[in-house]
Design a protein around this motif. Structure first.
Motif, PDB file in Angstrom:
ATOM      1  N   GLU A 190      50.487 -14.772 -28.923  1.00  0.00           N
ATOM      2  CA  GLU A 190      49.206 -14.055 -28.969  1.00  0.00           C
ATOM      3  C   GLU A 190      48.607 -13.924 -27.578  1.00  0.00           C
ATOM      4  OE1 GLU A 190      44.803 -14.496 -31.056  1.00  0.00           O
ATOM      5  OE2 GLU A 190      46.540 -15.496 -31.951  1.00  0.00           O
ATOM      6  N   ARG A 191      48.730 -14.976 -26.768  1.00  0.00           N
ATOM      7  CA  ARG A 191      48.181 -14.915 -25.412  1.00  0.00           C
ATOM      8  C   ARG A 191      49.052 -14.054 -24.503  1.00  0.00           C
ATOM      9  NH1 ARG A 191      47.657 -21.028 -23.978  1.00  0.00           N
ATOM     10  NH2 ARG A 191      49.046 -21.269 -25.768  1.00  0.00           N
ATOM     11  N   LEU A 192      50.365 -14.082 -24.730  1.00  0.00           N
ATOM     12  CA  LEU A 192      51.258 -13.276 -23.894  1.00  0.00           C
ATOM     13  C   LEU A 192      51.027 -11.781 -24.081  1.00  0.00           C
ATOM     14  CD1 LEU A 192      54.640 -15.229 -24.267  1.00  0.00           C
ATOM     15  CD2 LEU A 192      52.992 -15.353 -22.389  1.00  0.00           C
ATOM     16  N   THR A 193      50.613 -11.395 -25.280  1.00  0.00           N
ATOM     17  CA  THR A 193      50.411  -9.965 -25.550  1.00  0.00           C
ATOM     18  C   THR A 193      49.283  -9.373 -24.719  1.00  0.00           C
ATOM     19  OG1 THR A 193      48.932 -10.472 -27.406  1.00  0.00           O
ATOM     20  CG2 THR A 193      51.273 -10.167 -27.917  1.00  0.00           C
ATOM     21  N   LYS A 194      48.412 -10.210 -24.155  1.00  0.00           N
ATOM     22  CA  LYS A 194      47.264  -9.727 -23.394  1.00  0.00           C
ATOM     23  C   LYS A 194      47.603  -9.453 -21.928  1.00  0.00           C
ATOM     24  CE  LYS A 194      44.166 -12.357 -26.419  1.00  0.00           C
ATOM     25  NZ  LYS A 194      43.166 -13.464 -26.494  1.00  0.00           N
ATOM     26  N   ILE A 195      48.829  -9.786 -21.528  1.00  0.00           N
ATOM     27  CA  ILE A 195      49.222  -9.641 -20.124  1.00  0.00           C
ATOM     28  C   ILE A 195      50.077  -8.384 -19.969  1.00  0.00           C
ATOM     29  CG2 ILE A 195      50.420 -10.737 -18.197  1.00  0.00           C
ATOM     30  CD1 ILE A 195      49.932 -13.411 -19.565  1.00  0.00           C
ATOM     31  N   GLU A 196      49.850  -7.663 -18.876  1.00  0.00           N
ATOM     32  CA  GLU A 196      50.623  -6.449 -18.621  1.00  0.00           C
ATOM     33  C   GLU A 196      52.079  -6.808 -18.361  1.00  0.00           C
ATOM     34  OE1 GLU A 196      50.718  -2.645 -15.491  1.00  0.00           O
ATOM     35  OE2 GLU A 196      49.079  -4.110 -15.435  1.00  0.00           O
ATOM     36  N   THR A 197      52.969  -6.178 -19.047  1.00  0.00           N
ATOM     37  CA  THR A 197      54.408  -6.411 -18.892  1.00  0.00           C
ATOM     38  C   THR A 197      55.001  -5.421 -17.895  1.00  0.00           C
ATOM     39  OG1 THR A 197      54.733  -4.994 -20.838  1.00  0.00           O
ATOM     40  CG2 THR A 197      54.755  -7.396 -21.192  1.00  0.00           C
ATOM     41  N   PRO A 198      56.177  -5.759 -17.321  1.00  0.00           N
ATOM     42  CA  PRO A 198      56.933  -7.002 -17.491  1.00  0.00           C
ATOM     43  C   PRO A 198      56.409  -8.111 -16.575  1.00  0.00           C
ATOM     44  CG  PRO A 198      58.150  -5.525 -16.079  1.00  0.00           C
ATOM     45  CD  PRO A 198      56.928  -4.768 -16.504  1.00  0.00           C
ATOM     46  N   PHE A 199      56.627  -9.361 -16.997  1.00  0.00           N
ATOM     47  CA  PHE A 199      56.238 -10.501 -16.170  1.00  0.00           C
ATOM     48  C   PHE A 199      57.121 -11.692 -16.525  1.00  0.00           C
ATOM     49  CE2 PHE A 199      53.677 -10.790 -20.014  1.00  0.00           C
ATOM     50  CZ  PHE A 199      53.733 -12.137 -20.344  1.00  0.00           C
ATOM     51  N   LYS A 232      60.156  -2.234 -32.878  1.00  0.00           N
ATOM     52  CA  LYS A 232      59.313  -1.046 -32.906  1.00  0.00           C
ATOM     53  C   LYS A 232      58.542  -0.979 -31.597  1.00  0.00           C
ATOM     54  CE  LYS A 232      55.319  -3.187 -35.186  1.00  0.00           C
ATOM     55  NZ  LYS A 232      55.831  -4.558 -35.006  1.00  0.00           N
ATOM     56  N   ARG A 233      57.979   0.165 -31.318  1.00  0.00           N
ATOM     57  CA  ARG A 233      57.212   0.346 -30.085  1.00  0.00           C
ATOM     58  C   ARG A 233      56.112  -0.710 -29.991  1.00  0.00           C
ATOM     59  NH1 ARG A 233      55.561   3.890 -26.090  1.00  0.00           N
ATOM     60  NH2 ARG A 233      53.304   4.111 -25.809  1.00  0.00           N
ATOM     61  N   GLY A 234      56.002  -1.343 -28.816  1.00  0.00           N
ATOM     62  CA  GLY A 234      54.964  -2.334 -28.585  1.00  0.00           C
ATOM     63  C   GLY A 234      55.374  -3.759 -28.826  1.00  0.00           C
ATOM     64  N   ASP A 235      56.536  -3.969 -29.445  1.00  0.00           N
ATOM     65  CA  ASP A 235      56.988  -5.344 -29.678  1.00  0.00           C
ATOM     66  C   ASP A 235      57.195  -6.076 -28.363  1.00  0.00           C
ATOM     67  OD1 ASP A 235      56.933  -5.060 -32.384  1.00  0.00           O
ATOM     68  OD2 ASP A 235      59.106  -5.066 -32.684  1.00  0.00           O
ATOM     69  N   LEU A 295      56.586  -5.258  -8.289  1.00  0.00           N
ATOM     70  CA  LEU A 295      57.294  -6.507  -8.522  1.00  0.00           C
ATOM     71  C   LEU A 295      56.672  -7.229  -9.711  1.00  0.00           C
ATOM     72  CD1 LEU A 295      57.662  -7.808  -4.853  1.00  0.00           C
ATOM     73  CD2 LEU A 295      59.485  -6.925  -6.315  1.00  0.00           C
ATOM     74  N   PRO A 296      57.479  -7.885 -10.536  1.00  0.00           N
ATOM     75  CA  PRO A 296      56.922  -8.617 -11.681  1.00  0.00           C
ATOM     76  C   PRO A 296      56.157  -9.843 -11.207  1.00  0.00           C
ATOM     77  CG  PRO A 296      59.251  -9.128 -11.438  1.00  0.00           C
ATOM     78  CD  PRO A 296      58.950  -8.039 -10.438  1.00  0.00           C
ATOM     79  N   LYS A 297      55.071 -10.159 -11.884  1.00  0.00           N
ATOM     80  CA  LYS A 297      54.316 -11.360 -11.580  1.00  0.00           C
ATOM     81  C   LYS A 297      54.890 -12.538 -12.369  1.00  0.00           C
ATOM     82  CE  LYS A 297      50.003  -8.950 -10.514  1.00  0.00           C
ATOM     83  NZ  LYS A 297      48.573  -8.774 -10.856  1.00  0.00           N
ATOM     84  N   GLY A 298      54.608 -13.725 -11.866  1.00  0.00           N
ATOM     85  CA  GLY A 298      55.057 -14.931 -12.546  1.00  0.00           C
ATOM     86  C   GLY A 298      53.881 -15.787 -12.964  1.00  0.00           C
ATOM     87  N   TYR A 299      53.864 -16.232 -14.218  1.00  0.00           N
ATOM     88  CA  TYR A 299      52.779 -17.054 -14.747  1.00  0.00           C
ATOM     89  C   TYR A 299      53.332 -18.344 -15.308  1.00  0.00           C
ATOM     90  CZ  TYR A 299      50.185 -12.611 -14.706  1.00  0.00           C
ATOM     91  OH  TYR A 299      49.590 -11.426 -14.330  1.00  0.00           O
ATOM     92  N   VAL A 300      52.654 -19.447 -15.021  1.00  0.00           N
ATOM     93  CA  VAL A 300      53.049 -20.724 -15.619  1.00  0.00           C
ATOM     94  C   VAL A 300      52.249 -20.938 -16.888  1.00  0.00           C
ATOM     95  CG1 VAL A 300      53.764 -21.749 -13.442  1.00  0.00           C
ATOM     96  CG2 VAL A 300      51.397 -22.029 -14.224  1.00  0.00           C
ATOM     97  N   LYS A 301      52.739 -21.822 -17.733  1.00  0.00           N
ATOM     98  CA  LYS A 301      52.166 -22.041 -19.057  1.00  0.00           C
ATOM     99  C   LYS A 301      50.682 -22.362 -18.988  1.00  0.00           C
ATOM    100  CE  LYS A 301      53.123 -24.740 -23.227  1.00  0.00           C
ATOM    101  NZ  LYS A 301      54.052 -25.736 -23.827  1.00  0.00           N
ATOM    102  N   GLU A 302      50.282 -23.150 -17.991  1.00  0.00           N
ATOM    103  CA  GLU A 302      48.894 -23.611 -17.939  1.00  0.00           C
ATOM    104  C   GLU A 302      47.891 -22.494 -17.693  1.00  0.00           C
ATOM    105  OE1 GLU A 302      51.540 -27.038 -16.859  1.00  0.00           O
ATOM    106  OE2 GLU A 302      51.445 -24.890 -16.417  1.00  0.00           O
ATOM    107  N   GLU A 303      48.321 -21.375 -17.122  1.00  0.00           N
ATOM    108  CA  GLU A 303      47.360 -20.329 -16.782  1.00  0.00           C
ATOM    109  C   GLU A 303      47.390 -19.161 -17.757  1.00  0.00           C
ATOM    110  OE1 GLU A 303      48.358 -19.166 -12.825  1.00  0.00           O
ATOM    111  OE2 GLU A 303      50.266 -18.253 -13.368  1.00  0.00           O
ATOM    112  N   ILE A 304      48.188 -19.264 -18.816  1.00  0.00           N
ATOM    113  CA  ILE A 304      48.252 -18.179 -19.808  1.00  0.00           C
ATOM    114  C   ILE A 304      47.076 -18.313 -20.769  1.00  0.00           C
ATOM    115  CG2 ILE A 304      49.560 -17.224 -21.742  1.00  0.00           C
ATOM    116  CD1 ILE A 304      50.781 -16.568 -19.068  1.00  0.00           C
TER     117      ILE A 304
END
Length: 385
Positions: free
Chosen positions: A8-17, A350-353, A376-385
């Motif tokens: 649920e939290r990952l869906t809020k971040i612009e992909t790809p990352f 499906k689109r958006g998955d 360039l893709p950004k990198g996020y660690v678990k604590e900041e998601i």
């Protein structure tokens, strides 16, 4: 079984990352410390070329590992992350003057030297500074590894290292120089190695070389066997931690260390691969004549391993629990090689998955490019998601 993701939290971040599960990283580091710690002479350095994300580097540094660098930029990243200079080793077949000077200015542990011309330059630059550079010689052991041809580095025809036949002459030359100190031998036979027999073969070769040197009264204080331990790309959920126990025990059993010798390891992939995933979205599902394509917004610019090495990465649809269908998972880059997997079974897309490309913590973010003028893709660690 799918991996554990805060979807649920990952869906809020612009992909790809890139998403890094630091719990997996810390457990990996604990295992390394435990297994290597069983052997008093073992010292582990992290190979920064695998992943130089600053947050990961800080975590690895805090765990007490040293750093293995192959460029001046990596030395700078290591120092910034808190790796102590006396735990930094610097390898690489083409060290430039500024990079050598950077190592000298920071009194790093040693330079892993790969040619006589390089040795001469290090001696000259150290002389200008009134310093003595500690050097290990990278010896090409002509030991093959059961891995991809592009990541095999120990054969006679590889560009790396000094030929075994030249070893004694090079050591003697170093001993006659005023501004270098010969402190050891360095080896590395390749990457993504899962057959412990390959490491046993390296141990046997090092044993032979040590005996050869001792017949000429040459003592070696440090042996560096590089890294190379592979990970389970097929089963990142069942096997998130590589087999460090067998890896370190192989060297403990097969390598005949002399009194006072230190044994150095340079692990990269095995430290960070399983903690990282490339997160991407499905843009379109396209039905072809004989197959269907899941077209995602990540491409070979974000993760080049499948295109470069024909590497396998497990792929999971994090948004769907529907029955599986078969897809070619492809990216948007204008290259036919921009394919992550062919004929892979995924929960219906499906689109958006949101899709996770697993085991991407090593040679993923660090090798990203801006081909096609992509970000360039950004990198996020678990604590900041």
């Amino acid at each position: 079984m799918k991996g554990s993701f805060p979807t649920e939290r990952l869906t809020k971040i612009e992909t790809p990352f890139y998403y890094y599960d630091t719990d997996v990283l810390r457990e990996t580091l604990r295992t390394i410390r435990t297994q290597a710690g069983r052997h008093e002479a073992f010292e582990v350095h992290y190979a920064i070329k695998a992943n130089a994300n600053p947050k990961l580097l800080r975590t690895i540094s805090e765990a007490g590992l040293g750093a293995d660098c192959v460029s001046g930029g990596e030395i700078q990243a290591a120092l910034k992350a808190g790796f102590p200079p006396h735990k930094i080793v610097y390898a690489g077949v083409g060290k430039s003057d500024w990079e050598i000077n950077l190592g000298l200015d920071n009194d790093i542990f040693c330079f892993n030297v790969e040619s006589i011309p390089e040795l001469e330059v290090i001696n000259d630059l150290a002389g200008i500074k009134g310093k003595t550079a500690r050097v290990c010689f990278r010896i090409n052991p002509d030991v093959g590894a059961h891995t991809h041809a592009n990541i095999t580095t120990g054969l006679a025809e590889n560009k790396f290292g000094i030929a075994m036949s030249d070893m004694e002459d090079v050591i003697e030359r170093a001993c006659g120089m005023k501004h270098v100190e010969f402190i050891g031998l360095h080896f590395h036979i390749g990457s993504q190695i899962l057959d412990m027999g390959d490491f046993e073969a390296l141990c046997n070769r090092i044993n032979e070389l040590q005996e050869q040197l001792e017949r000429h009264h040459i003592q070696v204080n440090n042996i560096n066997v590089g890294g190379g331990l592979g990970v389970s790309y097929a089963h990142p959920n069942r096997e998130p931690i590589p087999d460090f126990k067998s890896y370190f025990e192989t060297y403990a059993r097969k390598l005949k260390l002399r009194n006072g010798q230190r044994l150095h390891f340079e692990l990269g992939r095995a430290v960070v691969a399983q903690c990282g995933s490339l997160i991407t979205r499905v843009l379109y599902v396209k039905q072809g004549t004989a197959k269907q394509f899941a077209i995602v917004d990540a491409g070979m610019t974000d993760l080049i391993r499948p295109a470069l090495y024909q590497a396998f990465h497990k792929i999971e649809n994090l948004s769907s629990e529907e029955p599986c269908e078969t897809y070619d998972v492809v990216g948007p880059i204008c290259e036919s090689s921009d394919v992550f997997a062919k004929a892979v079974d995924l929960n219906r897309c499906k689109r958006g998955d949101l899709v996770a490309i697993r085991s991407a913590g090593a040679y993923g973010e660090i090798m990203a490019s801006q081909y096609n003028c992509r970000n360039l893709p950004k990198g996020y660690v678990k604590e900041e998601i």
